[in-house]
Design a protein around this motif. Structure first.
Motif, PDB file in Angstrom:
ATOM      1  N   PHE A   3       0.965  -0.933  -0.145  1.00 33.59           N
ATOM      2  CA  PHE A   3       0.290   0.186   0.115  1.00 33.59           C
ATOM      3  C   PHE A   3       0.699   1.072  -0.053  1.00 33.59           C
ATOM      4  N   SER A   4       2.082   1.243  -0.644  1.00 30.64           N
ATOM      5  CA  SER A   4       3.184   2.499  -0.106  1.00 30.64           C
ATOM      6  C   SER A   4       2.822   3.255  -1.150  1.00 30.64           C
ATOM      7  N   GLY A   5       2.409   2.527  -2.659  1.00 33.77           N
ATOM      8  CA  GLY A   5       2.354   4.092  -3.280  1.00 33.77           C
ATOM      9  C   GLY A   5       0.870   4.300  -3.839  1.00 33.77           C
ATOM     10  N   LYS A   6       0.141   4.710  -4.555  1.00 30.86           N
ATOM     11  CA  LYS A   6      -1.025   6.015  -4.807  1.00 30.86           C
ATOM     12  C   LYS A   6      -1.751   4.633  -4.953  1.00 30.86           C
ATOM     13  N   ILE A   7      -2.741   4.428  -4.627  1.00 31.56           N
ATOM     14  CA  ILE A   7      -3.985   3.165  -3.856  1.00 31.56           C
ATOM     15  C   ILE A   7      -5.037   4.351  -3.550  1.00 31.56           C
ATOM     16  N   GLY A   8      -6.671   3.669  -4.408  1.00 33.79           N
ATOM     17  CA  GLY A   8      -8.083   3.866  -3.878  1.00 33.79           C
ATOM     18  C   GLY A   8      -8.013   2.667  -3.399  1.00 33.79           C
ATOM     19  N   VAL A   9      -8.876   2.609  -2.683  1.00 35.37           N
ATOM     20  CA  VAL A   9      -9.638   2.054  -1.501  1.00 35.37           C
ATOM     21  C   VAL A   9     -11.802   1.905  -1.984  1.00 35.37           C
ATOM     22  N   VAL A  10     -12.183   0.829  -2.406  1.00 33.63           N
ATOM     23  CA  VAL A  10     -12.909   0.497  -2.580  1.00 33.63           C
ATOM     24  C   VAL A  10     -14.310  -0.510  -1.488  1.00 33.63           C
ATOM     25  N   ILE A  11     -14.777  -0.719  -0.135  1.00 34.12           N
ATOM     26  CA  ILE A  11     -14.950  -0.617   0.550  1.00 34.12           C
ATOM     27  C   ILE A  11     -16.681  -1.678   0.411  1.00 34.12           C
ATOM     28  N   GLY A  12     -16.550  -3.169  -0.030  1.00 35.29           N
ATOM     29  CA  GLY A  12     -17.570  -3.289   0.159  1.00 35.29           C
ATOM     30  C   GLY A  12     -18.727  -3.159   1.210  1.00 35.29           C
ATOM     31  N   SER A  13     -20.176  -3.949   0.840  1.00 39.40           N
ATOM     32  CA  SER A  13     -21.589  -3.289   2.073  1.00 39.40           C
ATOM     33  C   SER A  13     -20.862  -4.771   2.973  1.00 39.40           C
ATOM     34  N   GLU A  14     -21.338  -4.714   3.794  1.00 38.72           N
ATOM     35  CA  GLU A  14     -21.214  -5.415   4.592  1.00 38.72           C
ATOM     36  C   GLU A  14     -21.206  -7.010   4.481  1.00 38.72           C
ATOM     37  N   GLY A  15     -22.893  -7.521   3.769  1.00 38.14           N
ATOM     38  CA  GLY A  15     -23.404  -8.167   3.378  1.00 38.14           C
ATOM     39  C   GLY A  15     -22.807  -8.637   1.942  1.00 38.14           C
ATOM     40  N   LYS A  16     -22.912  -8.097   0.958  1.00 44.15           N
ATOM     41  CA  LYS A  16     -22.974  -8.534  -0.020  1.00 44.15           C
ATOM     42  C   LYS A  16     -21.349  -8.596  -0.500  1.00 44.15           C
ATOM     43  N   GLY A  17     -20.759  -7.431  -0.522  1.00 42.48           N
ATOM     44  CA  GLY A  17     -18.994  -6.735  -0.487  1.00 42.48           C
ATOM     45  C   GLY A  17     -19.438  -5.540  -1.531  1.00 42.48           C
ATOM     46  N   ILE A  18     -18.820  -6.019  -2.634  1.00 40.67           N
ATOM     47  CA  ILE A  18     -18.613  -5.131  -3.935  1.00 40.67           C
ATOM     48  C   ILE A  18     -19.083  -5.497  -5.251  1.00 40.67           C
ATOM     49  N   ARG A  19     -19.900  -4.595  -5.508  1.00 40.02           N
ATOM     50  CA  ARG A  19     -20.938  -4.875  -6.981  1.00 40.02           C
ATOM     51  C   ARG A  19     -20.331  -5.852  -8.158  1.00 40.02           C
ATOM     52  N   SER A  40     -16.963 -11.696   8.208  1.00 37.88           N
ATOM     53  CA  SER A  40     -16.640 -10.093   8.081  1.00 37.88           C
ATOM     54  C   SER A  40     -17.016  -9.340   8.780  1.00 37.88           C
ATOM     55  N   LEU A  41     -16.491  -8.242   8.635  1.00 35.62           N
ATOM     56  CA  LEU A  41     -16.064  -7.147   9.686  1.00 35.62           C
ATOM     57  C   LEU A  41     -17.099  -6.031   8.709  1.00 35.62           C
ATOM     58  N   ASN A  42     -17.667  -5.316  10.398  1.00 32.27           N
ATOM     59  CA  ASN A  42     -18.770  -3.760   9.991  1.00 32.27           C
ATOM     60  C   ASN A  42     -17.622  -3.263   8.818  1.00 32.27           C
ATOM     61  N   ALA A  43     -17.930  -2.938   7.873  1.00 28.63           N
ATOM     62  CA  ALA A  43     -17.368  -1.406   6.799  1.00 28.63           C
ATOM     63  C   ALA A  43     -16.528  -1.201   6.565  1.00 28.63           C
ATOM     64  N   SER A  44     -17.205  -0.359   8.021  1.00 28.63           N
ATOM     65  CA  SER A  44     -16.453   0.901   8.604  1.00 28.63           C
ATOM     66  C   SER A  44     -14.859   1.017   9.004  1.00 28.63           C
ATOM     67  N   VAL A  45     -15.208  -0.919   9.986  1.00 28.25           N
ATOM     68  CA  VAL A  45     -13.607  -1.750  10.202  1.00 28.25           C
ATOM     69  C   VAL A  45     -12.040  -1.992   9.753  1.00 28.25           C
ATOM     70  N   ALA A  46     -13.607  -2.183   8.880  1.00 28.58           N
ATOM     71  CA  ALA A  46     -12.323  -2.582   7.601  1.00 28.58           C
ATOM     72  C   ALA A  46     -12.035  -1.449   6.815  1.00 28.58           C
ATOM     73  N   ALA A  48     -11.152   0.814   8.287  1.00 28.36           N
ATOM     74  CA  ALA A  48      -9.362   1.245   9.065  1.00 28.36           C
ATOM     75  C   ALA A  48      -8.784   0.288   8.916  1.00 28.36           C
ATOM     76  N   LEU A  49      -8.913  -0.801   9.037  1.00 23.64           N
ATOM     77  CA  LEU A  49      -7.853  -1.489   9.291  1.00 23.64           C
ATOM     78  C   LEU A  49      -6.671  -0.684   7.932  1.00 23.64           C
ATOM     79  N   ILE A  50      -7.678  -1.329   6.651  1.00 23.21           N
ATOM     80  CA  ILE A  50      -6.800  -0.925   5.769  1.00 23.21           C
ATOM     81  C   ILE A  50      -5.842   0.062   5.372  1.00 23.21           C
ATOM     82  N   MET A  51      -6.839   1.290   5.993  1.00 22.44           N
ATOM     83  CA  MET A  51      -6.302   2.537   6.101  1.00 22.44           C
ATOM     84  C   MET A  51      -4.908   2.345   6.992  1.00 22.44           C
ATOM     85  N   PHE A  52      -5.310   2.019   8.245  1.00 25.03           N
ATOM     86  CA  PHE A  52      -3.659   1.843   9.190  1.00 25.03           C
ATOM     87  C   PHE A  52      -2.664   1.329   8.071  1.00 25.03           C
TER      88      PHE A  52
END
Length: 86
Positions: A3-19, A40-46, A48-52
């Motif tokens: 994750f050291s370069g330029k990234i865009g993060v897409v977080i899916g919904s808690e039940g279905k993930g990303i479309r 699964s994790l709450n989307a905001s927790v997921a 936060a983990l990725i951004m951390f």
């Protein structure tokens, strides 16, 4: 995952993930290991983990001189992150 370069993060919904269409457009897919009974994790927790993890990896930056490891980790490049640019 690097994750050291330029990234865009897409977080899916808690039940279905990303479309499926969004998933198809992603360059890389990342999952968070979930040992135990939870699957699964709450989307905001997921998020936060990725951004951390992204911040942790970027901690190789030395704010004093604004230098950071290059993408291939072989040289030091000038960092342009907000912390070093101040």
């Amino acid at each position: 995952t690097d994750f050291s370069g330029k990234i865009g993060v897409v977080i899916g919904s808690e039940g279905k993930g990303i479309r499926p269409l969004v998933r198809k457009l992603c360059d890389h897919l990342v999952t968070i290991p979930m040992p135990g009974a939870f699957n699964s994790l709450n989307a905001s927790v997921a998020a936060a983990l990725i951004m951390f993890e992204a911040v942790r990896q970027r901690a190789a930056v030395t704010p004093a001189d604004g230098l950071a490891r290059s993408q291939d980790r072989s040289t030091w490049d000038r960092c342009s992150c907000p912390t070093c640019s101040q």
